[in-house]
Design a protein around this motif. Structure first.
Motif, PDB file in Angstrom:
ATOM      1  N   LEU A 217     -22.296  19.617   9.692  1.00  5.36           N
ATOM      2  CA  LEU A 217     -22.235  18.164   9.799  1.00  5.36           C
ATOM      3  C   LEU A 217     -20.769  17.750   9.835  1.00  5.36           C
ATOM      4  CD1 LEU A 217     -24.921  17.049   7.161  1.00  5.36           C
ATOM      5  CD2 LEU A 217     -25.257  17.772   9.525  1.00  5.36           C
ATOM      6  N   ASP A 218     -20.374  17.005  10.853  1.00  2.17           N
ATOM      7  CA  ASP A 218     -19.001  16.531  10.978  1.00  2.17           C
ATOM      8  C   ASP A 218     -18.886  15.127  10.390  1.00  2.17           C
ATOM      9  OD1 ASP A 218     -18.602  18.869  12.273  1.00  2.17           O
ATOM     10  OD2 ASP A 218     -18.015  18.012  14.201  1.00  2.17           O
ATOM     11  N   PHE A 219     -17.798  14.894   9.660  1.00  2.00           N
ATOM     12  CA  PHE A 219     -17.565  13.555   9.125  1.00  2.00           C
ATOM     13  C   PHE A 219     -16.087  13.219   9.222  1.00  2.00           C
ATOM     14  CE2 PHE A 219     -16.784  16.255   5.443  1.00  2.00           C
ATOM     15  CZ  PHE A 219     -15.714  15.646   4.795  1.00  2.00           C
ATOM     16  N   ARG A 220     -15.782  11.957   9.038  1.00  2.03           N
ATOM     17  CA  ARG A 220     -14.389  11.526   9.048  1.00  2.03           C
ATOM     18  C   ARG A 220     -14.179  10.455   7.988  1.00  2.03           C
ATOM     19  NH1 ARG A 220     -14.205   8.317  14.867  1.00  2.03           N
ATOM     20  NH2 ARG A 220     -15.583   6.577  14.301  1.00  2.03           N
ATOM     21  N   ILE A 221     -12.975  10.456   7.435  1.00  5.31           N
ATOM     22  CA  ILE A 221     -12.565   9.427   6.484  1.00  5.31           C
ATOM     23  C   ILE A 221     -11.535   8.561   7.186  1.00  5.31           C
ATOM     24  CG2 ILE A 221     -11.505   8.970   4.247  1.00  5.31           C
ATOM     25  CD1 ILE A 221     -12.462  11.719   3.350  1.00  5.31           C
ATOM     26  N   VAL A 222     -11.829   7.285   7.306  1.00  3.54           N
ATOM     27  CA  VAL A 222     -10.952   6.347   8.012  1.00  3.54           C
ATOM     28  C   VAL A 222     -10.303   5.434   6.975  1.00  3.54           C
ATOM     29  CG1 VAL A 222     -10.789   4.596   9.812  1.00  3.54           C
ATOM     30  CG2 VAL A 222     -12.524   6.402   9.975  1.00  3.54           C
ATOM     31  N   ARG A 223      -8.992   5.357   7.024  1.00  3.16           N
ATOM     32  CA  ARG A 223      -8.253   4.492   6.096  1.00  3.16           C
ATOM     33  C   ARG A 223      -7.848   3.212   6.812  1.00  3.16           C
ATOM     34  NH1 ARG A 223      -2.929   6.627   2.845  1.00  3.16           N
ATOM     35  NH2 ARG A 223      -1.981   4.615   2.317  1.00  3.16           N
ATOM     36  N   LYS A 224      -8.057   2.101   6.142  1.00  8.70           N
ATOM     37  CA  LYS A 224      -7.752   0.807   6.752  1.00  8.70           C
ATOM     38  C   LYS A 224      -6.251   0.597   6.852  1.00  8.70           C
ATOM     39  CE  LYS A 224      -8.876  -4.107   6.338  1.00  8.70           C
ATOM     40  NZ  LYS A 224      -9.567  -5.132   5.533  1.00  8.70           N
TER      41      LYS A 224
ATOM     42  N   LEU B 245      -4.383  12.714   1.872  1.00 12.72           N
ATOM     43  CA  LEU B 245      -5.245  13.266   2.913  1.00 12.72           C
ATOM     44  C   LEU B 245      -5.120  12.476   4.210  1.00 12.72           C
ATOM     45  CD1 LEU B 245      -7.296  15.658   2.698  1.00 12.72           C
ATOM     46  CD2 LEU B 245      -9.090  13.945   2.503  1.00 12.72           C
ATOM     47  N   THR B 246      -4.943  11.169   4.085  1.00 14.00           N
ATOM     48  CA  THR B 246      -4.869  10.291   5.261  1.00 14.00           C
ATOM     49  C   THR B 246      -3.441   9.822   5.527  1.00 14.00           C
ATOM     50  OG1 THR B 246      -5.436   8.422   3.816  1.00 14.00           O
ATOM     51  CG2 THR B 246      -7.241   9.475   5.006  1.00 14.00           C
ATOM     52  N   SER B 247      -2.449  10.557   5.025  1.00  9.80           N
ATOM     53  CA  SER B 247      -1.058  10.102   5.149  1.00  9.80           C
ATOM     54  C   SER B 247      -0.494  10.300   6.554  1.00  9.80           C
ATOM     55  CB  SER B 247      -0.175  10.833   4.134  1.00  9.80           C
ATOM     56  OG  SER B 247      -0.200  12.235   4.370  1.00  9.80           O
ATOM     57  N   LYS B 248      -0.847  11.412   7.210  1.00  9.22           N
ATOM     58  CA  LYS B 248      -0.305  11.679   8.541  1.00  9.22           C
ATOM     59  C   LYS B 248      -1.053  10.919   9.626  1.00  9.22           C
ATOM     60  CE  LYS B 248       1.461  16.255   7.338  1.00  9.22           C
ATOM     61  NZ  LYS B 248       1.429  17.707   7.640  1.00  9.22           N
TER      62      LYS B 248
ATOM     63  N   PRO C 213       5.385   6.145  -2.301  1.00  3.89           N
ATOM     64  CA  PRO C 213       4.831   7.490  -2.079  1.00  3.89           C
ATOM     65  C   PRO C 213       3.313   7.456  -1.912  1.00  3.89           C
ATOM     66  CG  PRO C 213       6.413   7.493  -3.894  1.00  3.89           C
ATOM     67  CD  PRO C 213       6.163   6.057  -3.546  1.00  3.89           C
ATOM     68  N   GLN C 214       2.804   8.421  -1.162  1.00  4.94           N
ATOM     69  CA  GLN C 214       1.366   8.472  -0.909  1.00  4.94           C
ATOM     70  C   GLN C 214       0.575   8.916  -2.140  1.00  4.94           C
ATOM     71  OE1 GLN C 214      -0.244   7.440   1.624  1.00  4.94           O
ATOM     72  NE2 GLN C 214       1.053   7.518   3.438  1.00  4.94           N
TER      73      GLN C 214
ATOM     74  N   LEU D   3       0.832  -1.201   0.000  1.00  4.45           N
ATOM     75  CA  LEU D   3       0.000   0.000   0.000  1.00  4.45           C
ATOM     76  C   LEU D   3       0.868   1.253   0.000  1.00  4.45           C
ATOM     77  CD1 LEU D   3      -2.548  -1.147   2.697  1.00  4.45           C
ATOM     78  CD2 LEU D   3      -3.173  -0.534   0.354  1.00  4.45           C
ATOM     79  N   PRO D   4       0.377   2.359  -0.548  1.00  2.00           N
ATOM     80  CA  PRO D   4       1.119   3.619  -0.464  1.00  2.00           C
ATOM     81  C   PRO D   4       1.422   3.973   0.991  1.00  2.00           C
ATOM     82  CG  PRO D   4      -0.686   3.827  -2.012  1.00  2.00           C
ATOM     83  CD  PRO D   4      -0.866   2.503  -1.334  1.00  2.00           C
ATOM     84  N   GLY D   5       2.620   4.512   1.202  1.00  2.00           N
ATOM     85  CA  GLY D   5       3.025   4.905   2.543  1.00  2.00           C
ATOM     86  C   GLY D   5       3.719   3.819   3.326  1.00  2.00           C
ATOM     87  N   ASN D   6       3.825   2.605   2.767  1.00  2.00           N
ATOM     88  CA  ASN D   6       4.449   1.487   3.470  1.00  2.00           C
ATOM     89  C   ASN D   6       5.796   1.118   2.854  1.00  2.00           C
ATOM     90  OD1 ASN D   6       2.456   1.021   5.488  1.00  2.00           O
ATOM     91  ND2 ASN D   6       1.150   0.100   3.931  1.00  2.00           N
ATOM     92  N   MET D   7       6.574   0.350   3.626  1.00  2.00           N
ATOM     93  CA  MET D   7       7.961   0.041   3.281  1.00  2.00           C
ATOM     94  C   MET D   7       8.065  -1.206   2.416  1.00  2.00           C
ATOM     95  SD  MET D   7      10.980   1.383   3.962  1.00  2.00           S
ATOM     96  CE  MET D   7      10.852   2.204   5.560  1.00  2.00           C
ATOM     97  N   VAL D   8       9.058  -1.186   1.511  1.00  2.00           N
ATOM     98  CA  VAL D   8       9.374  -2.323   0.647  1.00  2.00           C
ATOM     99  C   VAL D   8      10.864  -2.626   0.802  1.00  2.00           C
ATOM    100  CG1 VAL D   8       9.476  -3.156  -1.723  1.00  2.00           C
ATOM    101  CG2 VAL D   8       7.570  -1.710  -0.997  1.00  2.00           C
ATOM    102  N   LEU D   9      11.220  -3.906   0.935  1.00  2.00           N
ATOM    103  CA  LEU D   9      12.619  -4.332   1.084  1.00  2.00           C
ATOM    104  C   LEU D   9      13.091  -4.955  -0.227  1.00  2.00           C
ATOM    105  CD1 LEU D   9      15.102  -4.800   2.949  1.00  2.00           C
ATOM    106  CD2 LEU D   9      14.116  -7.058   3.456  1.00  2.00           C
TER     107      LEU D   9
END
Length: 739
Positions: free
Chosen positions: A732-739, A708-711, A512-513, A458-464
């Motif tokens: 109206l308040d909302f949130r986006i949650v990334r798995k 948007l959800t990188s940090k 990269p994100q 996934l974007p934002g994660n490490m690859v060896l």
């Protein structure tokens, strides 16, 4: 009758000049002598206003009693008709209005707000009756009234201000034969109905309702037009339905036959020019029995998207170089040369046999017409393969003069081989003749990739990466492979990676994100070395949930005597080629600063299945529409949501066909908006009971969501529905949650 009571400081402070006061005086004298000749419209207004005032008496718990304080419309009306009672009604209404405001001040019941509410109502009544009383006292500026009443010593004068305006309104009604207006918050009802009704929502006419829908989006609407065409065809006993008609018919059958006929009558009651303006030109001339083909619907979407004049802006990307290959191949055969084109006359460094360059080394070209803007000048490397020269890499000048440029031989795909190499300079769109050089291997050993773990990430994660010759610094280049293209996702996207060297056999890098998901191949290059072999790798799409958490009343609608606000929320959502609709039940009891949490059942709008996660490969769109619900049928509302819910998925699945239209890619973001906005408007059109408080859409591409959800895996935001004091404002308040 004397005019003295009009020539007083209160009226002058209220904004009446002497001439206006004189007019009001003449009005008063006129109606005093001729009231018997008038019809009794003013008595109807008096009765309605009397009922309204008593309803406020009860809402404020003021406790005023007696015949004057009654909600019996017939009693007030019959009394008004007797003798000369009509001539005294302005005074009765004024006295009651004064008593209500005085009680609000005495009881500290937010009297400034009540004053502002009533001042706005009185202004709108004056406009309804056609009276042109002057500002600033006669104004619909709620905040101005509110702020004025809070200034020192002003609040104590507000009972007189309201009373005088109430008196003038009734006198005007008597003189000009005016009845009750729609701004009388309690309608003409019998005694038995009082106490059983909620705040009345004055039902909008079809044309008023359709004009209200323009708050969501203006211009033609293919979704509503297709729905109404199919509805008319269905009720006319049509057959042989097209794909888009079958989609619409599935939703139509969720409605009762009575409701279907009501909607068609509502549509036909619109003026012809309004219906034509709402229908894209490409489908305007369909008869009730004609087929609306999916291709025509697709064309109407593109037409409407182009009509809006807004194109989805994409971030800069690197596209594939098939066109460049074609041009350079022709140039390498000494074709398409033009005057003032760049010319290469010499090259450095040189070896015993002529121009000689190692991978990673700097070089200098000499000649003419190289240009002076480094952004418009490029150096292309061509190598011979199977008898033809193909493009293998491009570099940009690091220093540039019109007769000299310098750069470094580092570019994806550029490596030493036994193949003949040529250089072509491009400047301002013109190309030089190919210039032959010898391209040799770098002095440092070239990295070699043996394995990649994991093979998908996934974007934002490490690859060896494990291999050989991992020198520092190390560079990496990702090149897209056989990725699907859509109107949102361009084809052939490349990006750089920045590996960290762990040792001579291992390095690691973070995806990269801001990259698109899909299959890539990548290679590595150490400083002053050649490029490694390629390895394939997959960037996985991220998964999300979108949850609306709470709603807050920032300023309840005015006037407020009828009770608190009740809200319903509706959403239309499109994720890639999936679309769906969702609506809430009724949330009641909203007053200023009231906060309500969405229930667990209503909260999650993405994905459609509450307990799942939504994969987003291309884009996510949702439109939130907020309504105030008064005396409508909540079951009918649910049917309307279900109708649009049946249509939305099928329309979403057709996005693939829609985006295959060559013109669609130019207005991709707007096409999604046209569909989403159209479904939202259709929901409101079917359910004409709620009062529209506002509508707002949000759209993100997949890379934008990832950034948007990188940090944090949870991004929070708010949608604002700000209206004037007569409508009410909410957030109206909302949130986006990334798995």
């Amino acid at each position: 009758m004397s005019c003295n009571r009009f020539n007083n400081p209160v009226l002058k402070k209220m904004g009446f000049n002497i001439s206006v006061i004189s007019v009001i005086c003449l009005i008063s004298i006129a109606w005093a002598g001729t009231v018997q000749a008038l019809s009794l419209e003013a008595c109807k207004r008096y009765a309605s206003e009397s009922v309204r005032q008593n309803e406020q008496n009860k809402a404020l718990k003021a406790g005023f009693t007696g015949p004057a304080w009654s909600s019996n419309y017939d009693s007030h009306f019959n009394w008004c008709k007797q003798g000369n009672n009509l001539t005294t009604t302005p005074g009765h209404l004024a006295n009651r209005e004064k008593a209500l405001q005085a009680f609000a001040i005495k009881s500290e019941l937010n009297a400034p707000k009540r004053y502002a509410n009533e001042a706005v109502r009185q202004y709108k009544e004056s406009q309804f009756m056609g009276a042109e009383f002057p500002p600033p006292v006669w104004s619909d500026n709620y905040r101005e009234h509110y702020n004025w009443s809070r200034r020192p010593n002003n609040l104590v004068t507000t009972p007189d201000h309201l009373a005088n305006r109430e008196r003038v309104l009734q006198e005007y009604a008597i003189t000009y034969n005016k009845g009750p207006s729609k701004y009388t918050t309690v309608p003409v009802v019998k005694m038995a109905e009082i106490g059983t009704r909620k705040k009345n929502l004055n039902r909008l006419s079809p044309i008023q309702h359709f004009e209200q829908l323009q708050q969501i989006s203006k211009g033609p609407d293919p979704v509503i037009a297709a729905f109404m065409h199919t509805l008319q065809k269905h009720l006319a006993g049509g057959s042989n339905y097209s794909q888009i008609e079958q989609i619409m018919l599935k939703g139509i059958k969720e409605l009762s036959q009575v409701r279907q006929k009501q909607l068609l009558n509502k549509w036909h009651s619109l003026p012809t020019h309004v219906r034509l303006a709402a229908t894209p030109k490409s489908i305007q001339n369909l008869s009730p029995h004609s087929r609306l083909e999916m291709s025509a619907f697709t064309d109407s979407l593109v037409e409407t998207a182009a009509f809006s004049g807004k194109v989805k802006e994409m971030k800069p990307i690197l596209l594939n170089n098939s066109a460049l290959n074609s041009n350079l191949s022709a140039l390498s055969a000494n074709q398409n040369l033009v005057s003032n084109a760049p010319q290469v006359t010499d090259f450095a460094p040189r070896g015993p046999d002529g121009p000689f360059l190692r991978i990673g080394e700097s070089f200098t070209l000499f000649g003419v017409n190289f240009g002076t803007d480094a952004r418009k000048t490029k150096i292309h490397f061509m190598q011979k393969e199977n008898g033809k020269y193909i493009h293998v890499g491009t570099v940009y000048p690091q220093s540039l003069k019109n007769t000299k440029l310098s750069s470094t031989a580092i570019a994806p795909g550029l490596y030493a081989s036994n193949r003949a190499t040529r250089i072509i300079v491009e400047a301002d769109g013109k190309f030089s003749a190919p210039y032959p050089i010898t391209l040799a291997a770098a002095l440092k050993p070239t990295p070699k990739i043996v394995s990649v773990e994991p093979g998908a990430q996934l974007p934002g994660n490490m690859v060896l990466v494990t291999g050989e010759n991992m020198g520092s610094p190390l560079y990496g280049f990702m090149e897209a492979m056989d990725q699907k293209a859509s109107a949102y996702r361009p084809k052939g996207i490349n990006f750089n990676i920045n590996p960290t060297v762990l040792n001579s056999t291992q390095c690691e890098f973070i995806i990269p994100q801001n990259v698109w998901s899909g299959n890539y191949k990548f290679n590595l290059k150490a400083d002053n070395s050649g490029y490694s072999n390629y390895k394939t790798f997959k960037v996985l799409p991220a998964q999300y949930r979108v949850e609306f958490t709470k709603m807050k009343c920032r300023d309840e609608q005015n006037p407020e005597a009828g009770g608190s606000d009740e809200l319903v929320t509706a959403w239309v959502i499109i994720a890639d080629n999936l679309a769906w609709a969702k609506g809430t039940g009724e949330y009641g009891g909203f007053d200023d600063n009231t906060v309500k949490n969405y229930s667990a059942e209503d909260s999650t709008i993405v994905p459609a299945e509450v307990k799942a996660w939504q994969t987003v490969e291309d884009f996510l769109y949702f439109r939130t529409t907020l309504y105030e619900w008064d005396d409508g049928d909540i079951n009918a509302w649910s049917k309307g949501v279900k109708t649009v819910g049946e249509i939305a998925p099928a329309v979403g699945s057709a996005l693939g066909a829609i985006f295959s239209n060559p013109e669609a890619g130019k207005v991709a973001g707007e096409i999604v908006k046209v569909i989403g906005d159209g479904l939202s408007k259709l929901l409101s059109w079917i359910n004409n009971d709620p009062d529209l408080l506002g509508s707002e859409a949000r759209t993100w591409t997949a890379p934008e969501l990832q950034e948007l959800t990188s940090k944090s895996i949870v991004y929070t935001d708010r949608q604002l529905f700000l209206n004037d004091g007569d409508t009410g404002s909410y957030s109206l308040d909302f949130r986006i949650v990334r798995k």
